[in-house]
Design a protein around this motif. Structure first.
Motif, PDB file in Angstrom:
ATOM      1  N   VAL A  52     -19.843  -4.268  30.833  1.00 16.40           N
ATOM      2  CA  VAL A  52     -19.324  -4.957  32.020  1.00 16.40           C
ATOM      3  C   VAL A  52     -18.142  -5.838  31.633  1.00 16.40           C
ATOM      4  N   VAL A  61     -12.436  -4.312  37.404  1.00 14.20           N
ATOM      5  CA  VAL A  61     -13.268  -4.974  38.410  1.00 14.20           C
ATOM      6  C   VAL A  61     -12.437  -5.536  39.558  1.00 14.20           C
ATOM      7  N   TYR A  99     -20.564   0.715  42.502  1.00 11.46           N
ATOM      8  CA  TYR A  99     -21.309  -0.212  43.360  1.00 11.46           C
ATOM      9  C   TYR A  99     -20.591  -1.565  43.430  1.00 11.46           C
ATOM     10  N   HIS A 100     -20.093  -2.017  42.283  1.00 13.92           N
ATOM     11  CA  HIS A 100     -19.356  -3.282  42.278  1.00 13.92           C
ATOM     12  C   HIS A 100     -18.186  -3.230  43.258  1.00 13.92           C
ATOM     13  N   TRP A 103     -19.332  -3.512  46.856  1.00 14.62           N
ATOM     14  CA  TRP A 103     -19.743  -4.863  47.238  1.00 14.62           C
ATOM     15  C   TRP A 103     -18.576  -5.837  47.183  1.00 14.62           C
ATOM     16  N   PHE A 104     -17.619  -5.604  46.310  1.00 20.87           N
ATOM     17  CA  PHE A 104     -16.384  -6.382  46.332  1.00 20.87           C
ATOM     18  C   PHE A 104     -15.708  -6.230  47.702  1.00 20.87           C
ATOM     19  N   PHE A 129     -18.268  -9.983  38.833  1.00 21.29           N
ATOM     20  CA  PHE A 129     -18.900  -8.661  38.854  1.00 21.29           C
ATOM     21  C   PHE A 129     -20.052  -8.727  39.847  1.00 21.29           C
ATOM     22  N   PHE A 130     -20.043  -7.812  40.814  1.00 19.24           N
ATOM     23  CA  PHE A 130     -20.996  -7.839  41.914  1.00 19.24           C
ATOM     24  C   PHE A 130     -22.221  -6.969  41.640  1.00 19.24           C
ATOM     25  N   GLY A 131     -23.374  -7.464  42.055  1.00 23.42           N
ATOM     26  CA  GLY A 131     -24.589  -6.681  42.190  1.00 23.42           C
ATOM     27  C   GLY A 131     -24.992  -6.698  43.652  1.00 23.42           C
ATOM     28  N   GLY A 161     -27.035  -3.619  39.201  1.00 26.06           N
ATOM     29  CA  GLY A 161     -26.155  -4.627  38.619  1.00 26.06           C
ATOM     30  C   GLY A 161     -26.846  -5.911  38.257  1.00 26.06           C
ATOM     31  N   SER A 165     -24.668  -9.167  36.659  1.00 23.35           N
ATOM     32  CA  SER A 165     -23.763  -9.538  37.739  1.00 23.35           C
ATOM     33  C   SER A 165     -23.495 -11.039  37.750  1.00 23.35           C
ATOM     34  N   THR A 168     -24.428 -11.736  43.721  1.00 22.65           N
ATOM     35  CA  THR A 168     -25.276 -10.704  44.312  1.00 22.65           C
ATOM     36  C   THR A 168     -25.130 -10.731  45.824  1.00 22.65           C
TER      37      THR A 168
END
Length: 406
Positions: A52, A61, A99-100, A103-104, A129-131, A161, A165, A168
């Motif tokens: 990551v 990212v 996935y990041h 969600w970003f 960094f997103f979860g 993540g 992360s 979240t």
């Protein structure tokens, strides 16, 4: 723990690229670093902390972040290509990145203009960094109101993540059934990630369960809410086709990685069959046919995926005015490519063994990880229902109703 847990993935990165081609090339550099010990990491249980960090250091990212805040300023067609490229080396890290990025982008999907600006500036500047603790198959997390705050309480069986992360995305439902999304720091008290992800594939996605115990969020941070009322628009429902294209592209990346590594093995290690009449395995007609057949199939789905991504760009560019018809027709196309990507990725990752030979099943080569990764994630939602979306549209002009999976 694996021996790679303490191995930093470092490189002196030049200035951030300014073109789509530059970002895809950077993703290829990241993939080269990930490929070095991908087999060993797949066998271990170490959290992908360094991987990551690599995504952060390389700038991937913030690929979709505004350029004025130091982001890449790129669009989804480029993001999908980047996800695909990273996944050729490591499907788990490709999924984490995909996935990041979804969600970003979540603020743009459901947030108000003020929330979008605030979230994207903070996320880009700080390289968050997103979860995401958003699993619609679980009972909804309960959201209650306490003055100027809302409180999330419940469980989610998957939270991709999680432990790696910075922030979240939480999702839950108010008593009236209205869904609420909010972004919280991943070290928020009451947010407990459980180290219980133990599946046959995508082993480093940190997709274990999470407990949410009275996590408080200000009403002003509830995405898309103004004066405690949600402001709906069609673009709110683009989360499904967007993430389904994320799936498509890391499936195709895994398949591409499997095919390329298999071809390299066949050139260097596969022995011709003793009764074949050939000195080299790569001269055997059936082996040539396998690679020709799989490559043609993969090329065709890659081309379809790129076309559908470009079709979706106009929707993302017109987020505040997209119509239900435009959204529905795009979802049909996404469903079609999701079905084909699932099928070709499973075929490629299993059929390569017919061209490799028995010695290639040794664990040190790790060819099985490609199939395990694809098989694990393609069960996310039944592909038959994707084909049904396409078939219903062909026969009756019926557009998919926006749901958590369509």
């Amino acid at each position: 723990m694996t021996t790679t847990e303490n191995r930093p993935l470092t490189q002196n990165w030049p200035d951030a690229p300014t073109t789509s081609e530059g970002w895809i090339a950077r993703a290829a550099n990241v993939a080269t670093l990930l490929a070095v010990d991908a087999v060993e990491r797949d066998k271990g249980i170490a959290a992908p902390v360094h991987e990551v960090q690599l995504l952060k250091d390389s700038g991937l990212v913030t690929l979709l972040g505004p350029a004025e805040h130091g982001g890449g300023g790129q669009d989804w067609p480029t993001a999908y290509q980047v996800i695909r490229t990273v996944s050729t080396a490591d499907g788990s890290i490709g999924q984490l990145l995909g996935y990041h990025l979804l969600w970003f982008w979540a603020a743009r999907l459901v947030g108000t203009p003020e929330q979008i600006q605030a979230v994207e500036e903070a996320a880009t500047t700080n390289r968050w960094f997103f979860g995401g603790a958003v699993n619609p198959r679980d009972n909804d997390v309960q959201v209650t109101e306490e003055g100027d705050q809302i409180v999330f309480t419940g469980e989610k069986s998957f939270s991709t993540g999680s432990r790696v992360s910075d922030v979240t995305v939480l999702e839950g439902a108010l008593p009236d059934g209205q869904h609420v999304f909010a972004i919280v720091p991943s070290d928020t008290p009451g947010l407990s990630f459980h180290d219980d992800w133990d599946n046959i594939g995508q082993r480093q996605t940190e997709s274990g369960s999470v407990s949410i115990d009275h996590v408080r969020v200000n009403w002003s941070d509830a995405a898309g809410f103004v004066d405690k009322k949600f402001q709906p628009r069609v673009y709110n429902t683009l989360n499904v086709p967007t993430i389904q294209l994320v799936f498509v592209n890391f499936y195709l990346g895994i398949a591409r990685g499997a095919l390329d590594q298999a071809a390299s093995y066949s050139r260097d290690k596969t022995r011709a069959w003793l009764h074949s009449g050939f000195d080299k395995a790569i001269d055997e007609p059936y082996i040539i046919d396998i690679y020709g057949d799989l490559t043609a199939k993969l090329w065709s789905v890659e081309a379809l995926a790129d076309t559908v991504a470009l079709e979706g760009k106009s929707i993302h560019d017109n987020a505040w005015n997209v119509t239900e018809q435009e959204r529905g027709e795009h979802e049909v196309r996404v469903a079609a490519v999701k079905a084909r990507a699932t099928e070709v990725a499973l075929e490629v990752t299993s059929t390569i063994f017919e061209a490799l030979g028995a010695r290639a099943t040794a664990s040190k080569y790790g060819f099985d990880r490609f199939w395990r990764n694809v098989r694990t994630h393609t069960l996310h939602d039944p592909v038959a229902y994707k084909r049904r979306e396409v078939g219903r549209w062909v026969l009756t002009d019926e557009l998919p109703e926006p749901t958590w999976y369509s």
